[in-house]
Design a protein around this motif. Structure first.
Motif, short mmCIF file in Angstrom:
data_model
loop_
_atom_site.label_atom_id
_atom_site.label_comp_id
_atom_site.label_asym_id
_atom_site.label_seq_id
_atom_site.Cartn_x
_atom_site.Cartn_y
_atom_site.Cartn_z
N THR A 153 0.59 -1.09 0.03
CA THR A 153 -0.16 -0.03 0.12
C THR A 153 0.90 1.06 -0.08
O THR A 153 1.69 1.42 0.79
N PRO A 154 0.44 2.13 -1.07
CA PRO A 154 1.36 3.40 -0.71
C PRO A 154 1.22 4.00 0.61
O PRO A 154 -0.10 4.38 0.90
N SER A 155 2.14 4.49 1.14
CA SER A 155 2.08 5.25 2.62
C SER A 155 2.52 6.79 2.41
O SER A 155 2.29 7.36 3.38
N ASN A 156 3.09 7.29 1.17
CA ASN A 156 3.37 8.79 1.04
C ASN A 156 2.63 9.69 0.53
O ASN A 156 2.91 10.53 0.07
N ASN A 157 1.30 9.21 0.27
CA ASN A 157 0.22 9.80 -0.41
C ASN A 157 0.93 10.61 -1.68
O ASN A 157 0.82 11.57 -1.87
N PRO A 158 1.35 9.68 -2.55
CA PRO A 158 1.87 10.07 -3.83
C PRO A 158 1.02 10.90 -4.92
O PRO A 158 -0.37 10.89 -4.67
N GLY A 159 1.60 11.79 -5.53
CA GLY A 159 0.58 12.56 -6.32
C GLY A 159 0.53 11.82 -7.69
O GLY A 159 0.78 10.73 -7.91
N PRO A 160 -0.23 12.51 -8.67
CA PRO A 160 -0.73 11.68 -9.95
C PRO A 160 0.34 11.41 -10.74
O PRO A 160 1.35 12.12 -11.01
N SER A 161 0.55 10.28 -11.46
CA SER A 161 1.39 10.10 -12.43
C SER A 161 1.02 10.32 -13.94
O SER A 161 2.12 10.45 -14.75
N LEU A 162 -0.24 10.51 -13.96
CA LEU A 162 -0.80 10.86 -15.30
C LEU A 162 -2.00 11.54 -15.29
O LEU A 162 -2.85 11.60 -14.22
N GLN A 163 -2.13 12.71 -16.16
CA GLN A 163 -3.50 13.60 -16.03
C GLN A 163 -3.83 13.52 -17.57
O GLN A 163 -3.08 13.78 -18.50
N LEU A 164 -5.26 13.02 -18.06
CA LEU A 164 -5.73 13.03 -19.27
C LEU A 164 -6.81 14.14 -19.17
O LEU A 164 -7.69 14.20 -18.55
N ASP A 165 -6.92 14.58 -20.32
CA ASP A 165 -8.24 15.42 -20.68
C ASP A 165 -9.11 14.75 -21.60
O ASP A 165 -8.69 14.50 -22.68
N VAL A 166 -10.18 14.08 -21.14
CA VAL A 166 -10.84 13.13 -21.71
C VAL A 166 -12.21 13.43 -22.14
O VAL A 166 -12.85 14.37 -21.37
N THR A 167 -13.01 12.78 -22.94
CA THR A 167 -14.36 12.98 -23.42
C THR A 167 -15.11 11.79 -23.38
O THR A 167 -14.48 10.85 -23.85
N ALA A 168 -16.11 11.63 -22.66
CA ALA A 168 -16.82 10.52 -22.45
C ALA A 168 -17.68 9.99 -23.49
O ALA A 168 -18.09 11.10 -24.31
N ALA A 169 -17.67 8.76 -24.05
CA ALA A 169 -18.45 8.48 -24.79
C ALA A 169 -19.93 8.49 -24.69
O ALA A 169 -20.53 8.49 -23.42
#
Length: 222
Positions: A153-169
């Motif tokens: 389990t991650p214990s250091n409250n990591p930040g995001p590794s990826l951000q996407l600008d998405v459009t829902a189908a």
């Protein structure tokens, strides 16, 4: 301005509109250090591994791949080829909430005892349910081997590794529902309405240029 120049400018404008509307969604990726604390059959272990999450468009969704740059646990006995099966969850935040299940292939070579276990790339498919910016962050890692289960389990409250600008189908947030029909417009702005449909901008522009060309030729012949 000559008729030929006006025709060329009209076609160039249609092409430019197509390039803008068909541009790929924005994405931002970064490598994040994740401090995994693992519950193993022989006690607690911990290790920090840089995590990278990448995305590739796949149909109406995205193929996510989670990569580990360092091992996060070890085994007191050798793990033979194919003995270890990893999986994990990627947490989502922002416009879309939830998690994506990812998994990888068993170890392709034997892992010696008391050495860091390198996790193979883990992959899974994400289909947007909401439109907007979505963050992807490393979640719980699970390692199954020789009938045992290790949970990290991650214990250091990591930040995001990826951000996407998405459009829902379909009819996701931010996507208008018009029943699959073209917008209802008056005779003067119908061509503009057609031009706003990204997939038909080029065809609409080319058809308009062809119509103008034929009209100009007909006028010249009279």
């Amino acid at each position: 301005m000559s008729y030929q120049k006006r025709t060329a400018l009209a076609l160039a404008s249609a092409l430019a509109g197509t390039v803008v509307l068909m541009a790929a969604p924005a994405a931002h990726a970064t490598v994040v250090d994740v401090n995994y604390q693992c519950k193993t059959p022989i006690g607690d272990k911990g290790a920090v591994s840089p995590i990278d999450i990448k995305s590739v468009r796949s149909g109406s969704g995205y193929r996510l791949t989670m990569s580990f740059q360092k091992g996060v646990s070890s085994s007191p006995v050798e793990l033979g080829k194919g003995a270890m099966n990893p999986s994990a969850v990627i947490k989502m935040g922002g416009a879309d909430q939830g998690q994506v299940q990812v998994s990888g292939a068993p170890n392709s070579a034997a892992i010696p005892a008391n050495t860091p276990i390198r996790i193979s790339d883990l992959s899974g498919t994400y289909t947007p349910k909401k439109s907007g910016k979505v963050d992807f962050t490393a979640g719980v890692l699970t390692i199954k081997a020789l009938g045992t289960t290790t949970t990290c389990t991650p214990s250091n409250n990591p930040g995001p590794s990826l951000q996407l600008d998405v459009t829902a189908a379909g009819n996701g947030q931010g996507t208008p529902d018009n029943g699959g029909q073209l917008p209802k417009t008056g005779p003067l702005d119908s061509a503009v309405a057609l031009g706003t449909l990204g997939g038909t901008v080029l065809l609409t522009g080319a058809a308009g240029v062809l119509w103008l060309t034929r009209r100009g030729q007909g006028a010249a012949g009279r």
